[in-house]
Design a protein around this motif. Structure first.
Motif, short mmCIF file in Angstrom:
data_model
loop_
_atom_site.label_atom_id
_atom_site.label_comp_id
_atom_site.label_asym_id
_atom_site.label_seq_id
_atom_site.Cartn_x
_atom_site.Cartn_y
_atom_site.Cartn_z
N ILE A 132 0.11 -0.95 0.17
CA ILE A 132 0.40 0.30 -0.36
C ILE A 132 0.78 1.21 0.24
O ILE A 132 0.52 2.68 -0.62
N MET A 133 1.95 1.36 0.71
CA MET A 133 2.60 1.84 0.83
C MET A 133 3.43 2.85 -0.65
O MET A 133 3.95 3.70 -0.41
N GLY A 134 3.67 1.73 -1.43
CA GLY A 134 4.79 1.46 -2.58
C GLY A 134 3.64 2.18 -3.59
O GLY A 134 3.43 3.19 -4.33
N ALA A 135 2.19 1.10 -3.39
CA ALA A 135 1.48 2.33 -5.13
C ALA A 135 0.67 4.04 -4.05
O ALA A 135 0.74 4.44 -5.28
N THR A 136 0.76 3.86 -2.64
CA THR A 136 0.83 5.45 -2.63
C THR A 136 1.59 6.56 -2.95
O THR A 136 2.41 7.96 -3.63
N GLN A 137 3.34 5.50 -2.99
CA GLN A 137 3.93 7.10 -3.42
C GLN A 137 3.75 6.85 -4.70
O GLN A 137 4.42 7.83 -5.16
N ALA A 141 3.99 10.53 -6.79
CA ALA A 141 4.25 10.63 -7.89
C ALA A 141 3.86 10.99 -9.34
O ALA A 141 4.80 11.60 -9.93
N VAL A 142 3.34 10.29 -9.96
CA VAL A 142 2.59 10.33 -10.88
C VAL A 142 1.77 12.23 -11.33
O VAL A 142 0.96 12.31 -10.35
N PRO A 143 1.69 12.35 -12.18
CA PRO A 143 1.58 14.32 -12.38
C PRO A 143 0.09 13.83 -12.73
O PRO A 143 -0.09 12.42 -13.97
N ASN A 144 -1.31 14.53 -11.99
CA ASN A 144 -2.38 14.67 -12.49
C ASN A 144 -2.71 14.60 -14.37
O ASN A 144 -3.93 14.07 -14.38
N PHE A 145 -2.09 15.61 -14.35
CA PHE A 145 -2.11 15.58 -15.65
C PHE A 145 -1.49 14.62 -17.07
O PHE A 145 -2.46 14.10 -17.58
N TRP A 146 -1.04 13.80 -16.31
CA TRP A 146 -0.54 13.02 -17.72
C TRP A 146 -1.30 11.85 -16.76
O TRP A 146 -1.45 10.46 -17.82
N PHE A 147 -1.54 11.10 -15.58
CA PHE A 147 -2.68 10.76 -15.45
C PHE A 147 -3.40 10.73 -16.12
O PHE A 147 -4.55 9.77 -16.82
N PRO A 190 -3.50 11.83 -6.71
CA PRO A 190 -2.84 11.75 -5.75
C PRO A 190 -3.22 12.03 -4.73
O PRO A 190 -2.71 12.67 -3.90
N GLN A 191 -4.73 13.37 -4.83
CA GLN A 191 -4.64 13.27 -3.66
C GLN A 191 -5.03 11.83 -2.31
O GLN A 191 -5.27 12.34 -1.57
N ALA A 192 -5.95 11.10 -2.80
CA ALA A 192 -5.95 9.71 -2.45
C ALA A 192 -4.55 9.08 -1.20
O ALA A 192 -5.16 8.40 -0.56
N SER A 193 -3.27 9.44 -2.75
CA SER A 193 -2.10 8.43 -2.56
C SER A 193 -1.74 9.77 -0.88
O SER A 193 -1.86 9.02 0.47
N ILE A 194 -1.80 10.82 -1.20
CA ILE A 194 -0.93 11.08 0.20
C ILE A 194 -2.36 11.80 1.82
O ILE A 194 -1.53 11.06 2.03
N LEU A 195 -4.03 11.67 0.84
CA LEU A 195 -4.42 11.18 2.31
C LEU A 195 -4.36 9.99 2.92
O LEU A 195 -4.31 9.01 4.33
N LEU A 244 -7.34 20.92 3.41
CA LEU A 244 -6.10 21.74 2.34
C LEU A 244 -7.14 20.94 0.49
O LEU A 244 -6.34 21.57 -0.17
N GLN A 245 -7.31 19.84 0.60
CA GLN A 245 -7.30 19.29 -0.84
C GLN A 245 -8.48 19.53 -1.27
O GLN A 245 -8.83 19.92 -2.61
N PHE A 246 -9.86 20.20 -0.66
CA PHE A 246 -10.74 20.41 -0.70
C PHE A 246 -10.36 21.65 -1.40
O PHE A 246 -11.24 21.78 -2.98
#
Length: 313
Positions: A132-137, A141-147, A190-195, A244-246
């Motif tokens: 899980i920690m690897g997936a969230t990292q 790291a993945v830019p949201n516009f590229w995703f 990315p927000q879910a990964s941070i949270l 902060l995310q909102f």
């Protein structure tokens, strides 16, 4: 409690004043003349002067600042130089794209992050936790516009399940929600990964407390101790991140709105900058700052509900 709320309200008001001064000053020092941009290269000085007067650009900086602030306090955000319509109308048209998009993305982020973070905390040190920690990292790291572009390539171009962009309006709610699905997913990853990482860290800190060990000693299992005692006490840092995310999702989705051609507030600011429409940029940015500060104030209220110690102040 009353003193706590009063201090937070005063802080909110002071933040708004400082933000308004900074926004106005930064916009005013940007090189370029809106009148010259609108009139073109062949405009005469007389025509430029007349247009500056019509746009209210011929006054001193303090006069323009206080005129802008007084207008916003009375609900008059000015008139767009480019569209020649009140800025308030532009905001009302665009907010019904940006606000649902932000709420949609925040809902997805929270629904993903809470169970993932709780699972990682409850399985600390195991293969599931490391995975899980690897997936969230990776998600951070993945830019949201590229995703977002990958989502378009897969679900719009290849599978044709969604449209590649645009917004049909709310006359058909299903079509509107469908149009916002891919942008919301791109923003939520990315927000879910941070949270999820914050949730895991907050729970682990809470699980090391004496009262959790006492609860475990009385016979509660680890999941029961998390659900009954640890989760609520771990919510304070999580609430901060959610707020902060909102704010970010509402005010910072400019790139995603441009990728999917969504007529939201972020795209409106981008267009205002490129067209030198200063009043649009100033007013919309100030409204977004107000939304961010208001959300922060609401988070402080949520703190008081979660933490009884604040209600005694």
């Amino acid at each position: 409690m009353a003193r706590y709320l009063l201090l937070r309200a005063l802080s909110l008001g002071l933040s708004l004043i400082v933000a308004s001064v900074v926004i106005f000053a930064l916009i005013e020092v940007v090189p370029g003349d809106p009148a010259s941009f609108m009139m073109g290269l062949n405009a005469t000085e007389e025509n430029l002067a007349a247009l500056r007067t019509a746009l209210g650009l011929d006054g001193t900086m303090p006069e323009r600042y206080f005129g802008w602030i007084i207008g916003m306090l009375t609900g008059d955000f000015g008139t767009s130089y480019t569209y020649r319509v009140p800025v308030a109308e532009l905001v009302l048209d665009r907010i019904w794209v940006s606000l649902p998009l932000a709420l949609f993305a925040l809902t997805l982020s929270t629904l993903i992050a809470f169970p993932v973070g709780i699972l990682a905390a409850s399985r600390r040190g195991t293969l599931a936790d490391h995975g899980i920690m690897g997936a969230t990292q990776l998600g951070i790291a993945v830019p949201n516009f590229w995703f977002a572009m990958l989502l378009v390539l897969l679900f719009a171009v290849t599978l044709r399940w969604f449209s590649a962009g645009g917004f049909p309006g709310w006359d058909d709610p299903f079509a509107a929600i469908k149009a916002l699905t891919l942008p919301a997913i791109a923003l939520a990853l990315p927000q879910a990964s941070i949270l999820a990482r914050v949730m895991r860290s907050a729970l682990l800190d809470t699980l090391d407390q004496d009262y959790i060990r006492t609860a475990r000693a009385k016979g509660l299992s680890r999941p029961q101790a998390i659900r009954r005692h640890a989760l609520r006490n771990a919510l304070i840092p999580v609430l901060t991140i959610i707020g902060l995310q909102f704010s970010f999702l509402l005010a910072g989705a400019i790139i995603i709105e441009n990728v999917f051609f969504l007529p939201g507030l972020g795209r409106l600011i981008f267009q205002g900058i490129t067209q030198r429409d200063l009043i649009v940029v100033e007013s919309v940015t100030m409204l977004l700052v107000f939304a961010v500060i208001l959300v922060t104030f609401l988070i402080d209220l949520a703190y008081a509900l979660v933490d009884p110690r604040l209600r005694r102040k």
